[in-house]
Structures are given as structure tokens and as C-alpha cells.
Design a protein around this motif. Structure first.
Motif, PDB file in Angstrom:
ATOM      1  N   LYS A  64       1.027  -1.229  -0.052  1.00 58.12           N
ATOM      2  CA  LYS A  64      -0.008   0.083   0.010  1.00 58.12           C
ATOM      3  C   LYS A  64       0.934   1.363   0.052  1.00 58.12           C
ATOM      4  O   LYS A  64       0.566   2.157  -0.417  1.00 58.12           O
ATOM      5  CB  LYS A  64      -1.008   0.029   1.267  1.00 58.12           C
ATOM      6  CG  LYS A  64      -2.038  -0.986   1.135  1.00 58.12           C
ATOM      7  CD  LYS A  64      -2.983  -1.128   2.263  1.00 58.12           C
ATOM      8  CE  LYS A  64      -3.956  -2.282   2.487  1.00 58.12           C
ATOM      9  NZ  LYS A  64      -4.771  -2.325   3.571  1.00 58.12           N
ATOM     10  N   ARG A  65       2.120   1.370   0.365  1.00 56.24           N
ATOM     11  CA  ARG A  65       2.876   2.619   0.789  1.00 56.24           C
ATOM     12  C   ARG A  65       3.786   2.644  -0.638  1.00 56.24           C
ATOM     13  O   ARG A  65       3.924   3.857  -0.929  1.00 56.24           O
ATOM     14  CB  ARG A  65       3.908   2.133   1.828  1.00 56.24           C
ATOM     15  CG  ARG A  65       3.187   2.143   3.266  1.00 56.24           C
ATOM     16  CD  ARG A  65       2.514   3.446   3.620  1.00 56.24           C
ATOM     17  NE  ARG A  65       3.689   4.686   3.799  1.00 56.24           N
ATOM     18  CZ  ARG A  65       3.507   5.648   4.067  1.00 56.24           C
ATOM     19  NH1 ARG A  65       2.300   6.294   4.189  1.00 56.24           N
ATOM     20  NH2 ARG A  65       4.561   6.683   4.240  1.00 56.24           N
ATOM     21  N   GLU A  66       4.045   1.900  -1.380  1.00 56.09           N
ATOM     22  CA  GLU A  66       4.971   2.129  -2.351  1.00 56.09           C
ATOM     23  C   GLU A  66       4.522   2.925  -3.635  1.00 56.09           C
ATOM     24  O   GLU A  66       5.131   3.769  -4.070  1.00 56.09           O
ATOM     25  CB  GLU A  66       5.315   0.600  -3.100  1.00 56.09           C
ATOM     26  CG  GLU A  66       6.192  -0.253  -2.175  1.00 56.09           C
ATOM     27  CD  GLU A  66       6.574  -1.483  -2.895  1.00 56.09           C
ATOM     28  OE1 GLU A  66       5.767  -1.699  -3.959  1.00 56.09           O
ATOM     29  OE2 GLU A  66       7.578  -2.171  -2.257  1.00 56.09           O
ATOM     30  N   PRO A  67       3.272   2.934  -3.906  1.00 52.82           N
ATOM     31  CA  PRO A  67       2.832   4.047  -5.082  1.00 52.82           C
ATOM     32  C   PRO A  67       2.877   5.420  -4.674  1.00 52.82           C
ATOM     33  O   PRO A  67       3.250   6.200  -5.422  1.00 52.82           O
ATOM     34  CB  PRO A  67       1.252   3.633  -5.150  1.00 52.82           C
ATOM     35  CG  PRO A  67       1.105   2.242  -4.733  1.00 52.82           C
ATOM     36  CD  PRO A  67       2.141   2.013  -3.392  1.00 52.82           C
ATOM     37  N   GLY A  68       2.407   5.587  -3.420  1.00 52.48           N
ATOM     38  CA  GLY A  68       2.838   7.170  -2.854  1.00 52.48           C
ATOM     39  C   GLY A  68       4.423   7.428  -2.911  1.00 52.48           C
ATOM     40  O   GLY A  68       4.585   8.631  -3.132  1.00 52.48           O
ATOM     41  N   GLU A  69       5.324   6.788  -2.559  1.00 53.01           N
ATOM     42  CA  GLU A  69       6.555   7.029  -2.698  1.00 53.01           C
ATOM     43  C   GLU A  69       7.108   7.277  -4.044  1.00 53.01           C
ATOM     44  O   GLU A  69       7.838   8.182  -4.328  1.00 53.01           O
ATOM     45  CB  GLU A  69       7.466   5.739  -1.968  1.00 53.01           C
ATOM     46  CG  GLU A  69       7.342   5.783  -0.424  1.00 53.01           C
ATOM     47  CD  GLU A  69       8.075   4.403   0.066  1.00 53.01           C
ATOM     48  OE1 GLU A  69       8.678   3.844  -0.698  1.00 53.01           O
ATOM     49  OE2 GLU A  69       8.008   4.323   1.293  1.00 53.01           O
ATOM     50  N   HIS A  70       6.795   6.455  -5.029  1.00 53.90           N
ATOM     51  CA  HIS A  70       7.231   6.824  -6.616  1.00 53.90           C
ATOM     52  C   HIS A  70       6.607   8.018  -6.931  1.00 53.90           C
ATOM     53  O   HIS A  70       7.014   8.678  -7.782  1.00 53.90           O
ATOM     54  CB  HIS A  70       6.320   5.598  -7.250  1.00 53.90           C
ATOM     55  CG  HIS A  70       7.195   4.349  -7.338  1.00 53.90           C
ATOM     56  ND1 HIS A  70       8.250   4.038  -7.381  1.00 53.90           N
ATOM     57  CD2 HIS A  70       6.615   3.085  -6.646  1.00 53.90           C
ATOM     58  CE1 HIS A  70       8.835   2.925  -7.094  1.00 53.90           C
ATOM     59  NE2 HIS A  70       7.719   2.161  -6.780  1.00 53.90           N
ATOM     60  N   ARG A  71       5.510   8.546  -6.378  1.00 53.67           N
ATOM     61  CA  ARG A  71       4.891   9.907  -7.069  1.00 53.67           C
ATOM     62  C   ARG A  71       5.840  11.233  -6.450  1.00 53.67           C
ATOM     63  O   ARG A  71       5.843  12.056  -7.248  1.00 53.67           O
ATOM     64  CB  ARG A  71       3.573   9.969  -6.455  1.00 53.67           C
ATOM     65  CG  ARG A  71       2.563   9.334  -7.221  1.00 53.67           C
ATOM     66  CD  ARG A  71       1.017   9.946  -6.997  1.00 53.67           C
ATOM     67  NE  ARG A  71       0.662   9.712  -5.334  1.00 53.67           N
ATOM     68  CZ  ARG A  71       0.116   8.826  -4.958  1.00 53.67           C
ATOM     69  NH1 ARG A  71      -0.023   7.826  -5.672  1.00 53.67           N
ATOM     70  NH2 ARG A  71       0.059   9.045  -3.459  1.00 53.67           N
ATOM     71  N   ASP A  72       6.646  10.970  -5.565  1.00 53.23           N
ATOM     72  CA  ASP A  72       7.677  12.022  -5.025  1.00 53.23           C
ATOM     73  C   ASP A  72       8.764  12.132  -5.362  1.00 53.23           C
ATOM     74  O   ASP A  72       9.527  12.908  -4.882  1.00 53.23           O
ATOM     75  CB  ASP A  72       7.330  11.984  -3.408  1.00 53.23           C
ATOM     76  CG  ASP A  72       6.021  12.512  -2.838  1.00 53.23           C
ATOM     77  OD1 ASP A  72       5.113  13.126  -3.587  1.00 53.23           O
ATOM     78  OD2 ASP A  72       5.640  11.991  -1.735  1.00 53.23           O
ATOM     79  N   ARG A  73       9.291  11.121  -5.971  1.00 52.85           N
ATOM     80  CA  ARG A  73      10.744  11.018  -6.371  1.00 52.85           C
ATOM     81  C   ARG A  73      11.118  11.921  -7.367  1.00 52.85           C
ATOM     82  O   ARG A  73      12.347  12.410  -7.631  1.00 52.85           O
ATOM     83  CB  ARG A  73      10.934   9.634  -7.119  1.00 52.85           C
ATOM     84  CG  ARG A  73      11.071   8.536  -6.201  1.00 52.85           C
ATOM     85  CD  ARG A  73      11.447   7.140  -6.537  1.00 52.85           C
ATOM     86  NE  ARG A  73      11.359   6.131  -5.710  1.00 52.85           N
ATOM     87  CZ  ARG A  73      11.499   4.875  -5.837  1.00 52.85           C
ATOM     88  NH1 ARG A  73      11.641   4.505  -7.232  1.00 52.85           N
ATOM     89  NH2 ARG A  73      11.386   3.977  -4.872  1.00 52.85           N
ATOM     90  N   TRP A  74      10.023  12.876  -8.289  1.00 52.47           N
ATOM     91  CA  TRP A  74      10.352  13.865  -8.988  1.00 52.47           C
ATOM     92  C   TRP A  74      11.093  15.039  -8.456  1.00 52.47           C
ATOM     93  O   TRP A  74      11.859  15.861  -9.167  1.00 52.47           O
ATOM     94  CB  TRP A  74       9.351  14.137  -9.927  1.00 52.47           C
ATOM     95  CG  TRP A  74       8.265  14.770  -9.023  1.00 52.47           C
ATOM     96  CD1 TRP A  74       7.156  14.270  -8.376  1.00 52.47           C
ATOM     97  CD2 TRP A  74       8.084  16.498  -8.892  1.00 52.47           C
ATOM     98  NE1 TRP A  74       6.423  15.362  -7.829  1.00 52.47           N
ATOM     99  CE2 TRP A  74       6.923  16.515  -7.805  1.00 52.47           C
ATOM    100  CE3 TRP A  74       8.841  17.558  -9.409  1.00 52.47           C
ATOM    101  CZ2 TRP A  74       6.559  17.815  -7.504  1.00 52.47           C
ATOM    102  CZ3 TRP A  74       8.658  18.697  -8.860  1.00 52.47           C
ATOM    103  CH2 TRP A  74       7.433  18.786  -7.924  1.00 52.47           C
ATOM    104  N   MET A  75      10.622  15.299  -7.344  1.00 48.94           N
ATOM    105  CA  MET A  75      11.345  16.303  -6.514  1.00 48.94           C
ATOM    106  C   MET A  75      12.899  16.124  -6.292  1.00 48.94           C
ATOM    107  O   MET A  75      13.784  17.149  -6.361  1.00 48.94           O
ATOM    108  CB  MET A  75      10.556  16.475  -5.094  1.00 48.94           C
ATOM    109  CG  MET A  75       9.107  16.598  -5.247  1.00 48.94           C
ATOM    110  SD  MET A  75       8.378  16.954  -3.533  1.00 48.94           S
ATOM    111  CE  MET A  75       9.313  18.244  -2.951  1.00 48.94           C
ATOM    112  N   ILE A  76      13.421  14.954  -6.114  1.00 46.17           N
ATOM    113  CA  ILE A  76      14.766  14.841  -6.162  1.00 46.17           C
ATOM    114  C   ILE A  76      15.698  15.305  -7.411  1.00 46.17           C
ATOM    115  O   ILE A  76      16.376  15.972  -7.325  1.00 46.17           O
ATOM    116  CB  ILE A  76      15.190  13.492  -5.732  1.00 46.17           C
ATOM    117  CG1 ILE A  76      14.448  12.533  -4.526  1.00 46.17           C
ATOM    118  CG2 ILE A  76      16.358  13.234  -5.758  1.00 46.17           C
ATOM    119  CD1 ILE A  76      14.652  11.314  -4.298  1.00 46.17           C
TER     120      ILE A  76
END
Length: 272
Positions: free
Chosen positions: A10-22
Motif C-alpha cells: 500500500k505504501r509503495e505507490p505514494g513513494e514513487h509519486r514524490d521522487r520527481w522532486m529529487i
């Protein structure tokens, strides 16, 4: 599936959405480094800067200011330069003679005197001819004007010549003799110019065209001044312009009559 595995799924999809900020943060950092390097490479040439600064200061510190005793741009007091020791100033002369001579008090040159004398002659000529025209009621035959090139006397062809002819009429002699008496002592050049309308010369005429007719009419008046009045030929010139310089409308009879004329101009021109 264990409870931990479900929670991770359940947690993995949300983490992928924020990686563009890096990636964005890395881009901003690289741009900052780029501009820092560019600024470091664009340091001004301190040597050239000092030369320009010193030159401007020397210019603004000069003592030849327009205002005596004023202060320069950099605040230094402007003083009058001291004359060399070998130049002695006579206080009496400086008190009595102005530094700048008024142009109105300057003596006229010989050439200027001649021009002024000629202007007086031309003005007297203009007034004399104007009065003669009024006294003899010749306003419809003779016209006088003060033009930039000189005093212009326009004679209508009606009392000078027969139609299509260049021989002077007998009644033209009095006015031409009067003009000759005024021209006799002038120190200038008199120009005689013949003009016609645009009507072609008839086949029975002894003249080829209006060019020849206008030139022959001007020459007839010149011959009168030289042969009859014995004026100096060095003071005259003549030309024929046919219909190339009209003063009236050639489409009307009144305009064509105005164009058929001889102009005698006393030029504003000193003889050498």
C-alpha cells in the motif's frame, strides 16, 4: 500474505509519486553552480577599470572651467591660471580696453562698403522706376519687383513688339531710354531675358521657333542700349527662354499675354 507485506504494497505507490522532486532539486543545484562559475569567469579587468577611472578624474579636475572661481565636479575649487612671469599686464590698458571687440564697431572692409553702396543704388533705382511707372500710368505695361537676385523690371510685349516680331516699336524708345539713363553708372550686371507663350510660331514667320523669337527680342533691347544709348557692353548679358519659364496660365489668353514679356534684372553682383 503477511500483514507487513500488505502494508508495504500500500505504501509503495505514494513513494514513487514524490521522487520527481529529487530530480528537480538536482537541476536547481546544477543551475546555481553554473551561474556561480559564470560569475567567477566574468571578473572585470581591474587594470583597465583603474585607467578609465583615473582619466575621468583628471578630466573633471581640470582648472579651465567656464565659471571663474567655481568648483569642479569632484569638489575642487576652480581658479584662474596665473600668467607666465615673462608676460606683463598693463592695468591701465585692461581697464580701458574691452577684451572682446563689438562687431558693430569693426571698420567695414572695402568689399562690404561696395555692397552697401550697391544696395543703396538698387533701392534708389527701385524707387525711381516705381515713381516713373505711376507718373506715366504704365502699371499695366511695366512691373518692377525687388527680388533676391536683384531689381526685376518686366516689360509686356504689347508696347515693345508687334505680334510674332522682334523689332522694337517706336513708342518703346522713351521707356528704354529712361532705363538706360538709370543703368549708365551702375557697378553691376544687367540681365535681359526674353520669354514667350506656348503657341508655336506660324509657318509664315521669319523665326524658326519660340526659342529664336525670345532670344531675338532680348537681343533687340540689348542692341538699343548699346547702339542707341552707348552703354558699356561689359555690363550686360542676354538670353531667350521661350515658354519654359511661364508666370501665367498658358491655357488662357490673359495668361499667355502675361508670359509674353521681357525681363530686365539689375543683378546684385559686384563687378570685379
Amino acid at each position: 500474505m503477511s500483514r507487513r507485506s500488505k502494508w508495504r504494497a500500500k505504501r509503495e505507490p505514494g513513494e514513487h509519486r514524490d521522487r520527481w522532486m529529487i530530480t528537480y532539486a538536482d537541476l536547481i543545484t546544477l543551475l546555481l553552480i553554473f551561474f556561480v562559475i559564470m560569475y567567477a569567469m566574468s571578473n572585470p579587468d581591474s587594470g583597465k577599470y583603474n585607467v578609465v577611472t583615473q582619466s575621468l578624474q583628471n578630466t573633471f579636475n581640470q582648472s579651465n572651467s567656464i565659471l571663474e572661481g567655481g568648483s569642479g565636479i569632484v569638489g575642487e575649487t576652480i581658479t584662474k591660471p596665473t600668467p607666465p612671469d615673462n608676460e606683463e599686464q598693463n592695468p591701465t590698458d585692461s581697464d580701458t580696453e574691452p577684451d572682446v571687440t563689438d562687431d558693430d564697431n569693426q571698420p567695414l572692409t572695402e568689399r562690404e562698403k561696395q555692397f552697401r553702396s550697391q544696395e543703396e543704388e538698387l533701392q534708389n533705382l527701385f524707387n525711381t522706376i516705381t515713381q516713373y511707372i505711376e507718373d506715366n500710368s504704365l502699371n499695366d505695361q511695366i512691373f518692377v519687383a525687388d527680388k533676391p537676385q536683384g531689381i526685376s523690371i518686366t516689360l509686356s510685349d504689347r508696347f515693345l513688339f508687334d505680334q510674332g516680331q522682334a523689332a522694337l516699336k517706336d513708342n518703346a524708345a522713351p521707356i528704354l531710354s529712361k532705363l538706360a539713363s538709370l543703368f549708365r553708372n551702375l557697378n553691376t550686371v544687367v540681365s535681359i531675358e526674353g520669354h514667350t507663350d506656348n503657341v508655336p510660331i506660324g509657318t509664315n514667320s521669319s523665326y524658326k521657333d519660340n526659342w529664336q523669337l525670345s532670344g531675338e527680342r532680348a537681343l533687340s533691347i540689348l542692341r538699343f542700349f548699346l547702339d542707341q544709348e552707348k552703354l558699356n557692353p561689359d555690363g550686360f548679358q542676354y538670353a531667350g527662354y521661350a515658354d519654359t519659364r511661364p508666370t501665367g496660365d498658358n491655357s488662357t489668353e490673359a495668361g499667355r499675354q502675361k508670359n509674353r514679356r521681357v525681363e530686365i534684372t539689375v543683378l546684385r553682383q559686384l563687378q570685379p
